[in-house]
Design a protein around this motif. Structure first.
Motif, PDB file in Angstrom:
ATOM      1  N   VAL A   1       0.855  -1.343  -0.037  1.00  0.00           N
ATOM      2  CA  VAL A   1      -0.034  -0.160   0.095  1.00  0.00           C
ATOM      3  C   VAL A   1       0.877   1.272   0.175  1.00  0.00           C
ATOM      4  O   VAL A   1       0.708   2.181  -0.791  1.00  0.00           O
ATOM      5  N   LYS A   2       1.952   1.107   0.757  1.00  0.00           N
ATOM      6  CA  LYS A   2       2.913   2.204   0.855  1.00  0.00           C
ATOM      7  C   LYS A   2       3.570   2.630  -0.583  1.00  0.00           C
ATOM      8  O   LYS A   2       3.810   3.734  -1.011  1.00  0.00           O
ATOM      9  N   GLU A   3       4.038   1.279  -1.041  1.00  0.00           N
ATOM     10  CA  GLU A   3       4.930   1.374  -2.175  1.00  0.00           C
ATOM     11  C   GLU A   3       3.795   2.158  -3.281  1.00  0.00           C
ATOM     12  O   GLU A   3       4.590   2.821  -4.234  1.00  0.00           O
ATOM     13  N   LEU A   4       2.870   1.565  -3.586  1.00  0.00           N
ATOM     14  CA  LEU A   4       2.014   2.005  -4.677  1.00  0.00           C
ATOM     15  C   LEU A   4       1.032   3.396  -4.320  1.00  0.00           C
ATOM     16  O   LEU A   4       0.639   4.120  -5.243  1.00  0.00           O
ATOM     17  N   GLY A   5       1.171   3.774  -2.989  1.00  0.00           N
ATOM     18  CA  GLY A   5       0.532   4.956  -2.859  1.00  0.00           C
ATOM     19  C   GLY A   5      -1.028   5.078  -3.153  1.00  0.00           C
ATOM     20  O   GLY A   5      -1.697   4.263  -3.051  1.00  0.00           O
ATOM     21  N   GLU A   6      -1.322   6.330  -3.838  1.00  0.00           N
ATOM     22  CA  GLU A   6      -2.574   6.483  -4.220  1.00  0.00           C
ATOM     23  C   GLU A   6      -2.927   5.876  -5.255  1.00  0.00           C
ATOM     24  O   GLU A   6      -4.196   5.532  -5.555  1.00  0.00           O
ATOM     25  N   ASN A   7      -2.177   4.827  -5.965  1.00  0.00           N
ATOM     26  CA  ASN A   7      -2.319   4.169  -7.231  1.00  0.00           C
ATOM     27  C   ASN A   7      -2.783   2.951  -6.621  1.00  0.00           C
ATOM     28  O   ASN A   7      -3.445   1.879  -7.457  1.00  0.00           O
ATOM     29  N   PHE A   8      -2.847   2.385  -5.353  1.00  0.00           N
ATOM     30  CA  PHE A   8      -3.125   1.172  -4.929  1.00  0.00           C
ATOM     31  C   PHE A   8      -4.407   0.639  -5.193  1.00  0.00           C
ATOM     32  O   PHE A   8      -4.751  -0.473  -5.678  1.00  0.00           O
ATOM     33  N   ASN A   9      -5.405   1.368  -4.863  1.00  0.00           N
ATOM     34  CA  ASN A   9      -6.763   1.146  -5.076  1.00  0.00           C
ATOM     35  C   ASN A   9      -7.112   0.962  -6.465  1.00  0.00           C
ATOM     36  O   ASN A   9      -7.641  -0.240  -6.855  1.00  0.00           O
ATOM     37  N   SER A  10      -6.616   1.689  -7.669  1.00  0.00           N
ATOM     38  CA  SER A  10      -6.735   1.402  -9.217  1.00  0.00           C
ATOM     39  C   SER A  10      -6.200   0.101  -9.427  1.00  0.00           C
ATOM     40  O   SER A  10      -6.659  -0.616 -10.232  1.00  0.00           O
ATOM     41  N   VAL A  11      -4.852   0.239  -8.915  1.00  0.00           N
ATOM     42  CA  VAL A  11      -4.077  -1.123  -9.350  1.00  0.00           C
ATOM     43  C   VAL A  11      -4.789  -2.684  -8.821  1.00  0.00           C
ATOM     44  O   VAL A  11      -4.929  -3.503  -9.409  1.00  0.00           O
ATOM     45  N   ALA A  12      -5.022  -2.458  -7.537  1.00  0.00           N
ATOM     46  CA  ALA A  12      -5.613  -3.791  -6.912  1.00  0.00           C
ATOM     47  C   ALA A  12      -7.078  -3.885  -7.634  1.00  0.00           C
ATOM     48  O   ALA A  12      -7.281  -5.127  -7.935  1.00  0.00           O
ATOM     49  N   LYS A  13      -7.859  -3.153  -7.822  1.00  0.00           N
ATOM     50  CA  LYS A  13      -9.067  -3.237  -8.797  1.00  0.00           C
ATOM     51  C   LYS A  13      -8.939  -3.642 -10.013  1.00  0.00           C
ATOM     52  O   LYS A  13      -9.419  -4.835 -10.248  1.00  0.00           O
ATOM     53  N   PHE A  14      -7.840  -3.211 -10.626  1.00  0.00           N
ATOM     54  CA  PHE A  14      -7.451  -3.705 -12.009  1.00  0.00           C
ATOM     55  C   PHE A  14      -7.050  -5.182 -12.256  1.00  0.00           C
ATOM     56  O   PHE A  14      -7.703  -6.044 -12.939  1.00  0.00           O
ATOM     57  N   VAL A  15      -6.330  -5.375 -11.117  1.00  0.00           N
ATOM     58  CA  VAL A  15      -5.497  -6.776 -11.143  1.00  0.00           C
ATOM     59  C   VAL A  15      -6.617  -7.772 -10.856  1.00  0.00           C
ATOM     60  O   VAL A  15      -6.622  -8.869 -11.255  1.00  0.00           O
ATOM     61  N   SER A  16      -7.289  -7.291  -9.883  1.00  0.00           N
ATOM     62  CA  SER A  16      -8.594  -8.378  -9.280  1.00  0.00           C
ATOM     63  C   SER A  16      -9.636  -8.766 -10.554  1.00  0.00           C
ATOM     64  O   SER A  16      -9.827  -9.872 -10.778  1.00  0.00           O
ATOM     65  N   LEU A  17     -10.043  -7.791 -11.243  1.00  0.00           N
ATOM     66  CA  LEU A  17     -10.982  -7.782 -12.283  1.00  0.00           C
ATOM     67  C   LEU A  17     -10.073  -8.742 -13.573  1.00  0.00           C
ATOM     68  O   LEU A  17     -10.877  -9.618 -14.268  1.00  0.00           O
ATOM     69  N   ARG A  18      -8.778  -8.210 -13.761  1.00  0.00           N
ATOM     70  CA  ARG A  18      -8.119  -9.285 -14.880  1.00  0.00           C
ATOM     71  C   ARG A  18      -8.074 -10.593 -14.517  1.00  0.00           C
ATOM     72  O   ARG A  18      -8.301 -11.439 -15.350  1.00  0.00           O
ATOM     73  N   ILE A  19      -7.871 -11.076 -13.178  1.00  0.00           N
ATOM     74  CA  ILE A  19      -7.771 -12.174 -12.862  1.00  0.00           C
ATOM     75  C   ILE A  19      -8.902 -12.848 -12.788  1.00  0.00           C
ATOM     76  O   ILE A  19      -9.131 -13.946 -13.368  1.00  0.00           O
ATOM     77  N   LEU A  20     -10.097 -12.441 -12.385  1.00  0.00           N
ATOM     78  CA  LEU A  20     -11.433 -12.773 -12.547  1.00  0.00           C
ATOM     79  C   LEU A  20     -11.719 -13.075 -13.902  1.00  0.00           C
ATOM     80  O   LEU A  20     -12.257 -14.323 -14.270  1.00  0.00           O
ATOM     81  N   ASP A  21     -11.380 -12.158 -14.793  1.00  0.00           N
ATOM     82  CA  ASP A  21     -11.987 -12.488 -16.151  1.00  0.00           C
ATOM     83  C   ASP A  21     -11.020 -13.643 -16.660  1.00  0.00           C
ATOM     84  O   ASP A  21     -11.503 -14.644 -17.593  1.00  0.00           O
ATOM     85  N   ASN A  22      -9.895 -13.825 -16.516  1.00  0.00           N
ATOM     86  CA  ASN A  22      -9.017 -14.931 -16.935  1.00  0.00           C
ATOM     87  C   ASN A  22      -9.438 -16.225 -16.276  1.00  0.00           C
ATOM     88  O   ASN A  22      -9.551 -17.288 -17.124  1.00  0.00           O
ATOM     89  N   LEU A  23      -9.937 -16.387 -15.076  1.00  0.00           N
ATOM     90  CA  LEU A  23     -10.407 -17.491 -14.466  1.00  0.00           C
ATOM     91  C   LEU A  23     -11.683 -17.757 -15.232  1.00  0.00           C
ATOM     92  O   LEU A  23     -12.081 -18.949 -15.511  1.00  0.00           O
ATOM     93  N   TRP A  24     -12.565 -16.642 -15.414  1.00  0.00           N
ATOM     94  CA  TRP A  24     -13.736 -17.164 -16.123  1.00  0.00           C
ATOM     95  C   TRP A  24     -13.864 -17.593 -17.389  1.00  0.00           C
ATOM     96  O   TRP A  24     -14.497 -18.486 -17.884  1.00  0.00           O
ATOM     97  N   LEU A  25     -12.664 -16.980 -18.258  1.00  0.00           N
ATOM     98  CA  LEU A  25     -12.565 -17.394 -19.297  1.00  0.00           C
ATOM     99  C   LEU A  25     -12.000 -18.852 -19.606  1.00  0.00           C
ATOM    100  O   LEU A  25     -12.483 -19.707 -20.295  1.00  0.00           O
TER     101      LEU A  25
END
Length: 875
Positions: free
Chosen positions: A726-750
């Motif tokens: 969280v410290k490393e990514l700072g204010e970008n953490f939320n958008s990075v975490a959301k993007f990674v989560s959605l990308r993984i969900l999509d790959n698993l669904w595919l």
């Protein structure tokens, strides 16, 4: 009438008697509303919306709302809803199917329940069979909604529109199709002239200058939205693949009316909607097998089962293929990779015919809808069949596809809180509507008595004999001045008959998928004296055929308010032609062969005898027609040969008519089983789909990803690592975490979709072990989905802990782009701009294509996913 109807009474009549008091109440309100000004009419909508907000039910508002819509239609369209249309409107509001004969005004009937249900402010959809009808109906009926203060949108394949009467200032050439709507502030066209054009041609032509382009989201936000079943379905799937809530276009599923409900919910329900992405490069094997298959001999090397639309190699054919490929046994592991290409090439060669199942235009294979005869640009057959046909026709072979999302029409339309439908032919499929959708069919009587005469079938021994007799019949009737509509089952037969008529000097119009731009105009003028129109069976459906052609305005019109000064001389001329056409017996419909479903035959017949007009219909059948040939015509042909009946001499035999009816019933049963089979398997996927989409939406809506991920971590070390991340990514953490989560969900669904597809193929074999394939599919599928859900949280958490920031900022972007494929649309670009690069995330070490993907993704059975199948797919 059946014995049960005689004992218990007719259910349709009972329903119509029940709603009659409501119809009478609506009629009593008419005189009071006539006294109101246009502004007062519009003000009533505000009053009704307020009543709906105060928890007054729509059923209580219904009489007032229906009477108001009728008054708006009288003022703006010069059309008044009949009592039978009011009854149909009530049935539609109650979530039933209204069966109304052709020409009884389904388009204007739909305005009643759409207006009423739009008062809740949750949006209403009207689904049509093509973009042309969606735009036409939106412009034509938009006048009513606009006069009452409601907004109207339209979703088309390439664009979205809002109805806007002021938009004409930007393009005065209202009769010219112009999707760009080029601005022209110097327009001098008078509003009344433009309204006159629309009111004259509104039943068959889109007046584009009323369509203001807008975003899809704006069109869905309108009170009423017109569009096609494919576009609504694909938008639903794309919304569930978006990476940002603001990019989603739909706003829920409140109320929908499906126009031509039998065509959409039955005929088209055999094929699911699929969004897909290119998977592998075009294989040279499609081209190789396209050259190889013509070397096989149909008599010795393969057998075709036309009933099941299947083709199988004989022992001789297998030996020949193995010899050409130079291998011992094609069914061994080495040869299995060729089987897929071989089977599809064989199907493409023997079962799919040019100008019947598809056409080739501009170097592209375009599917022809088997029910409507219309082209379906952008849609492709799946499983490599389309590639095999492209290779057969020598056009560019496009890559195969990978399924990203799919849904059947059955499960899509079940999403709506209230579903209704209208068509001219629903009663023969009433059982299926009830079992699959829970929809009751109500047959609404015609406004005027039906005068059409349905003549007995003319049956010929050979197809040549039939066509000779057809030409003779058409020539004779045209000579008398009667108008004729001739229905054919394919483009090929359509054009063949056109050439025969040309040779005999018979003037005619040809209408098929190749001439679809002028479809409405051609079919609307089919009732002119001596007009001969040859159309694929349902082309032009949705357009009225009026005797004498399309009537001009009855009065000279100075503005859109219908100021009467004198009778229009053009109208007088039309009236004379109309009376002559009536005296000649009205429109005569000729069917050139029976269709697989009785409904399609009835639809063709129904083009004649509208609104109390006289008319007639007759089918010309040969024993060489597909239906007769496949389902027992050979025996009848032998009888005719024994009796030495000439080829061009018809017979009228109850035995043959019964054989045709039996054949149609068999095919209808087979098709129902196919749709039921598809739905049984999709119901399993639907449970998975709903759960997955709900979890994905929760991830999209989450505001604090850190809290969510913290709950997924088990050890203190992992939680500490999360704090550091969280410290490393700072204010970008939320958008990075959301993007990674959605990308993984999509790959698993595919991957889950792919695994379920393979599972469906494999469980069929378990029937040999006395096990029910559907039960096996449910059990195995449930286990696989549980594994997916169990893996996703751990996979997301682990990936987020290992992700490294890149220079570019994260930009959420939907992976699905609106490019179609087999009722399928590809998406998933190689890289989403600003996406974290997993290839570079592992301490500077290059990841091998066959190494486990650094994102930590796993197969449902726990095996790691290879990098080349995950984030390295497009690297």
């Amino acid at each position: 009438m059946s014995i049960l109807s005689k004992i218990f009474g007719d259910a349709h009549e009972k329903y119509l008697k029940k709603v009659q008091p409501l119809v009478e109440k609506i009629n009593l309100l008419e005189k009071d509303l006539e006294k109101l000004s246009d502004d007062q009419l519009k003000g009533k909508t505000v009053e009704f919306k307020e009543r709906a907000r105060k928890d007054e039910s729509l059923a209580q508002i219904l009489p007032d709302a229906f009477a108001l819509v009728r008054e708006a239609a009288k003022r703006n369209l010069n059309q008044r809803h009949f009592d039978c249309q009011l009854s149909a409107g009530i049935a539609l509001h109650e979530g039933k199917i209204a069966e109304m004969k052709t020409g009884e005004g389904k388009t204007i009937t739909a305005t009643l329940p759409l207006y009423l249900n739009a008062l809740e402010g949750k949006g209403c959809h009207l689904v049509t069979v093509n973009d042309y009808l969606a735009k036409r109906d939106m412009v034509w009926m938009g006048q009513i909604y606009h006069a009452l203060g409601l907004s109207v949108g339209c979703i088309a394949h390439e664009a979205a529109y809002l109805y806007d009467p002021e938009y004409q200032q930007e393009n005065p050439k209202s009769e010219i199709r112009n999707p760009k709507q080029i601005q022209n502030p110097k327009s001098k066209i008078q509003n009344g002239e433009r309204d006159k054009l629309r009111d004259t041609v509104g039943g068959f032509k889109v007046v584009e200058s009323y369509l203001r382009p807008c975003s899809r989201k704006e069109a869905y936000s309108a009170d009423i939205t017109y569009g096609t079943n494919n576009e609504f379905g694909f938008d639903y799937l794309r919304d569930n693949m978006d990476y940002d809530l603001s990019q989603q276009v739909q706003r829920g599923f409140n109320y929908v009316i499906v126009d031509e409900v039998d065509s959409i919910l039955i005929d088209e329900a055999r094929t699911p909607l699929i969004i897909s992405a290119p998977d592998t490069e075009s294989s040279k094997w499609y081209l190789e097998f396209a050259r190889l298959i013509p070397k096989l001999n149909h008599a010795d090397d393969y057998q075709i089962d036309e009933k099941l639309r299947a083709v199988t190699l004989t022992e001789n054919g297998i030996n020949k293929i193995e010899k050409i490929l130079g291998m011992g046994n094609i069914y061994e592991e080495k040869g299995l990779r060729y089987l897929h290409h071989l089977e599809q090439a064989l199907r493409a060669q023997s079962l799919f015919k040019k100008d019947k199942d598809y056409v080739v235009q501009a170097g592209e294979v375009i599917i022809v809808d088997e029910f409507t005869g219309r082209l379906m640009p952008g849609r492709r057959w799946s499983g490599g069949l389309h590639q095999a046909i492209e290779a057969k026709e020598g056009v560019g072979v496009r890559p195969e596809s990978l399924t990203l999302a799919s849904i059947t029409f059955q499960n899509y339309f079940r999403l709506y809180k209230k579903l209704a439908g209208m068509t001219g032919t629903a009663d023969t499929s009433a059982e299926e509507f009830d079992k699959v959708y829970g929809l009751e069919v109500i047959i609404v009587p015609t406004n005027k008595p039906m005068l059409r005469k349905d003549l007995p079938d003319q049956i010929y021994k050979t197809e040549d004999g039939k066509f000779k007799a057809l030409v003779k019949e058409i020539k004779k009737r045209q000579g008398l001045g009667q108008s004729l509509l001739v229905g054919t089952t394919s483009i090929e037969k359509n054009e063949y008959l056109g050439r025969l008529l040309e040779r005999e000097g018979v003037g005619h119009q040809i209408l098929n998928a190749k001439h679809h731009e002028r479809e409405g105009e051609i079919i609307a003028q089919a009732g002119r004296l001596g007009a001969v129109t040859i159309a694929t069976n349902m082309a032009g459906r949705g357009v009225d055929i009026m005797l004498g052609g399309v009537p001009p305005s009855k009065f000279k019109v100075q503005s859109s308010k219908f100021k009467v000064e004198e009778i229009n001389p053009e109208y007088k001329k039309w009236e004379e032609e109309h009376n002559k056409a009536v005296a000649l017996g009205g429109l005569h419909v000729i069917g050139t062969e029976r269709h697989e479903a009785r409904r399609i035959d009835n639809q063709l017949r129904g083009r004649s005898g509208r609104q109390g007009d006289p008319g007639s219909s007759q089918f010309f059948i040969s024993l060489e027609d597909n239906l007769m040939r496949i389902f027992g015509g050979e025996k009848i042909k032998q009888v005719m040969s024994l009796l030495k009946i000439p080829d061009d001499q018809p017979i009228e035999a109850g035995l043959i008519s019964k054989a045709i009816g039996d054949a149609q019933s068999k095919i209808e049963g087979m098709n129902f089983d196919l749709r039921k089979h598809l739905l049984d398997y999709d119901d399993v996927m639907n449970m998975h789909r709903e759960t997955f989409y709900r979890k994905r939406r929760e991830m999209l809506e989450i505001e604090n990803c850190k809290l969510k991920i913290e709950n997924w971590l088990k050890t203190p070390e992992e939680k500490k690592a999360l704090e550091e991340k969280v410290k490393e990514l700072g204010e970008n953490f939320n958008s990075v975490a959301k993007f990674v989560s959605l990308r993984i969900l999509d790959n698993l669904w595919l991957e889950h979709l792919e695994n379920m597809e393979h599972l469906q193929d494999s469980v069929r074999l378990r029937a040999y072990g006395q096990r029910d394939p559907l039960v096996e599919y449910k059990t195995e599928g449930h286990r696989m989905f549980k594994n997916l859900i169990a893996n996703q949280e751990a996979t997301i958490a682990k990936t987020i802990l290992t992700v490294r920031p890149t220079a570019a900022p994260i930009q959420a972007k939907s992976p699905a782009q609106p490019v179609q494929l087999a009722k399928e649309k590809p998406g998933l670009p190689a890289e989403v701009r600003g996406a974290p690069s997993f290839a570079k995330a592992s301490a500077g070490k290059k990841v091998g294509r066959n190494d486990p993907c650094p994102c930590g993704a796993k197969h449902p059975d726990g095996r790691p996913v290879k990098y080349k199948h995950c984030h390295g797919k497009n690297v």
